[in-house]
Design an enzyme around this catalytic site. Sequence first.
Site, PDB file in Angstrom:
ATOM      1  CG  HIS A 281       2.416   0.130   4.588  1.00 57.98           C
ATOM      2  ND1 HIS A 281       2.169  -0.919   5.193  1.00 57.98           N
ATOM      3  CD2 HIS A 281       1.163   0.598   4.342  1.00 57.98           C
ATOM      4  CE1 HIS A 281       0.809  -1.075   5.759  1.00 57.98           C
ATOM      5  NE2 HIS A 281       0.104   0.081   5.054  1.00 57.98           N
TER       6      HIS A 281
ATOM      7  CG  ASP B  59      -2.000  -0.834   1.086  1.00 53.79           C
ATOM      8  OD1 ASP B  59      -2.057  -1.681   0.289  1.00 53.79           O
ATOM      9  OD2 ASP B  59      -2.904  -0.806   2.055  1.00 53.79           O
TER      10      ASP B  59
END
Length: 241
Positions: free
Chosen positions: A202, A58
Amino acid sequence: MKRIFISTSLIFFLIGSFYFLNISQKSSSKVLGAVQNNNIIRNIKVSENEKVVALTFDDGPALITRDILTVLDQEKVKATFFVVGNNIDLYPDILQEIYSAGHEIGNHTNTHPFAFLLDKQELAKDILINEEKIYEQVGIRPNIFRAPYALYPQNLMEITDMLGLAIISWDVDPEDWKMVNKEIIVNRVMRDINPGSIILLHDGPPELDRTNTLEALKQIIIELKDHGYQFLTISEYLEKI
Ligand code: ZN
């Protein structure tokens, strides 16, 4: 002559029905996997011995995304990247690199907002601006969406439903976003993993240091492979629903 006509019509009818059935089967499986039923997908149901996992990243693209792509390439693993429009502005080339390396791209909004602070129209705009930026760079419009901060207020549910976006959550979160060290990230993934899991990692936002995630990634992949796991993208997952 009449008989030939009848059998020709019959053949066309059969071909037509087959085609129609195929199409309707396809669209109904898509509905199942999508948000029409307010369905937030956290993992998929597979049998115990079907060892598949999905790696998701993400908040990129960011510079470190390139190093993540290198590891994925070395390990011959495909992943799914939920990208943010503001970061596409900074690194449009890196978005193209993700896509051309064969990974999947999902929508993670343009500005990563707190969805409950926006009305439906503002939220729809934020999602669609990102969609447009993705389209401009790689020519696709993703039908998978990840909600910023894992917030699912009513406005978000209604808008994603309206736009036909499947909301993809996760069941394995090693909390790399808290910048914990490599060992903690690896251990948490290996502790919580199950066949059909969706792992949250991430590669952004660009202003934060994701070196620990990068370092953990190689070991996560190696250990999961040792346990017999294969890596699928989210679309490949949705085909199984
Ligand atoms: Zn995010």
